[in-house]
Design an enzyme around this catalytic site. Structure first.
Site, PDB file in Angstrom:
ATOM      1  N   MET A  34       6.091   1.171   3.798  1.00 58.19           N
ATOM      2  CA  MET A  34       5.851   1.735   5.137  1.00 58.19           C
ATOM      3  C   MET A  34       4.663   2.694   5.060  1.00 58.19           C
ATOM      4  O   MET A  34       4.525   3.593   5.902  1.00 58.19           O
ATOM      5  CB  MET A  34       7.094   2.448   5.639  1.00 58.19           C
ATOM      6  CG  MET A  34       8.266   1.478   5.808  1.00 58.19           C
ATOM      7  SD  MET A  34       9.470   1.973   7.036  1.00 58.19           S
ATOM      8  CE  MET A  34       9.976   3.542   6.412  1.00 58.19           C
ATOM      9  N   GLU A  39       2.509   7.935  -5.991  1.00 62.44           N
ATOM     10  CA  GLU A  39       2.475   7.305  -7.335  1.00 62.44           C
ATOM     11  C   GLU A  39       3.588   6.268  -7.512  1.00 62.44           C
ATOM     12  O   GLU A  39       3.415   5.292  -8.230  1.00 62.44           O
ATOM     13  CB  GLU A  39       2.594   8.369  -8.425  1.00 62.44           C
ATOM     14  CG  GLU A  39       1.281   8.811  -9.018  1.00 62.44           C
ATOM     15  CD  GLU A  39       0.385   7.667  -9.527  1.00 62.44           C
ATOM     16  OE1 GLU A  39       0.859   6.771 -10.250  1.00 62.44           O
ATOM     17  OE2 GLU A  39      -0.807   7.671  -9.185  1.00 62.44           O
ATOM     18  N   HIS A  41       4.728   4.180  -5.275  1.00 63.62           N
ATOM     19  CA  HIS A  41       4.252   2.908  -4.709  1.00 63.62           C
ATOM     20  C   HIS A  41       3.186   2.295  -5.615  1.00 63.62           C
ATOM     21  O   HIS A  41       3.132   1.076  -5.775  1.00 63.62           O
ATOM     22  CB  HIS A  41       3.628   3.124  -3.321  1.00 63.62           C
ATOM     23  CG  HIS A  41       4.587   3.609  -2.284  1.00 63.62           C
ATOM     24  ND1 HIS A  41       4.565   4.890  -1.797  1.00 63.62           N
ATOM     25  CD2 HIS A  41       5.589   2.969  -1.637  1.00 63.62           C
ATOM     26  CE1 HIS A  41       5.511   5.038  -0.891  1.00 63.62           C
ATOM     27  NE2 HIS A  41       6.157   3.896  -0.778  1.00 63.62           N
ATOM     28  N   GLN A  65      14.447   0.038  11.562  1.00 61.93           N
ATOM     29  CA  GLN A  65      15.270   0.664  10.526  1.00 61.93           C
ATOM     30  C   GLN A  65      15.430   2.171  10.729  1.00 61.93           C
ATOM     31  O   GLN A  65      16.016   2.850   9.898  1.00 61.93           O
ATOM     32  CB  GLN A  65      14.738   0.337   9.135  1.00 61.93           C
ATOM     33  CG  GLN A  65      13.408   0.966   8.750  1.00 61.93           C
ATOM     34  CD  GLN A  65      12.888   0.413   7.435  1.00 61.93           C
ATOM     35  OE1 GLN A  65      12.413  -0.702   7.350  1.00 61.93           O
ATOM     36  NE2 GLN A  65      12.990   1.211   6.371  1.00 61.93           N
TER      37      GLN A  65
END
Ligand code: PAF
Length: 290
Positions: A34, A39, A41, A65
């Site tokens: 998203m 770091e 990711h 969500q």
């Protein structure tokens, strides 16, 4: 052959590109996010890079969500900054759709992983995992990956995605990447950006609780009640923290565990101020031999 970097904005354009790459014999990895990349990711992107010919990053702040009282509007958005970070990990393509492209008017179909979505985060965030499973299914249809990489920090999400992929025969390999932590043990999360310096210091109690439980397991403790009490103690002692849940669960079925004999994960959600943080640790990775 190198692929020129491109940002795709609609599921149809993304899918046409992925179909072409598959016909060309390329192995595709997708890393759904998203945005608000940190770091943690980047570790997912590096894992994808090591395993595939083509790495697709998806950035989509998925409205389905978020609950009515959750932080959709204030969720951090910085596409240019995210893409600059991601490109240092060698991504090939980015899929960054608008909500209208993902959910056309009248959309009413949802994917639900019925039992796994109920406990833990599902209990305090009704509808959240139906939103996650649905958008991940749609992202898979758009990007046609051979494999997809997710963080183990969202433990329940990963279990749900694995089950959806198995149950619905997606034929996609799901790769989990271990939690990336700061030097003091705090798990990296986009939500850490919401914490004041005092709250950030208080956030250490989550990993401290998990560490206390893991130490007890290493000394032979098997009783779930004892382990949970040890994990809760530092959190309950921190005035800025409030427990949503701390639970010991089967690693796959997410059913509660009384004694540490089956493979087990301790998972927790804790409010630090108004920010809800999650963390987990697998306490038993092999069943106890009898
Ligand atoms: O973990 C996330 O960032 C999201 O839940 C995901 C998997 C990208 C679905 O929106």
């Amino acid at each position: 052959m190198n692929i020129p970097f491109e940002i795709l904005r609609t599921p149809a354009a993304m899918r046409a590109r992925a179909e072409y790459l598959r016909r060309d014999g390329r192995r595709i990895a997708v890393v759904p996010t998203m945005g608000a990349l940190h770091e943690g990711h980047l570790a997912l992107l590096r894992e994808a890079r090591a395993r595939a010919d083509v790495v697709i990053l998806t950035i989509f702040v998925n409205p389905t969500q978020f609950g009515p009282n959750e932080d959709l509007a204030k969720y951090p958005r910085d596409e240019d900054g995210d893409l600059a970070k991601a490109r240092t990990c060698g991504i090939d393509l980015a899929f960054c759709p608008e909500a209208a492209a993902m959910y056309p008017a009248g959309a009413q179909t949802f994917v639900e992983v019925r039992e796994l979505q109920k406990p833990m985060c599902g209990a305090s965030r009704p509808g959240h995992f139906a939103g996650v499973a649905t958008v991940v299914a749609k992202l898979f249809h758009a990007t046609l990956p051979h494999l997809a990489v997710f963080g183990e920090k969202d433990y329940q999400q990963l279990a749900i995605i694995r089950r959806m992929v198995r149950d619905l025969d997606f034929g996609i390999e799901i790769v989990g990447v271990p939690i990336v932590r700061e030097a003091d043990g705090v798990a990296l999360s986009s939500r850490n950006a919401y914490l004041s310096p005092e709250q950030r210091a208080a956030a250490r109690v989550l990993s401290a609780g998990l560490e206390a439980a893991a130490r007890a397991v290493a000394s032979g403790e098997c009783d779930a009640a004892q382990l949970l009490a040890l994990a809760r103690a530092p959190i309950e002692a921190e005035p800025l923290a409030r427990i949503d849940y701390v639970e010991l669960r089967d690693v796959d079925e997410l059913t509660p565990i009384d004694r540490l004999e089956r493979r087990a994960v301790m998972a927790m959600a804790v409010f630090v101020g108004t920010t809800r943080l999650i963390d987990n640790r697998v306490l038993l990775s092999q069943p106890v031999a009898r």
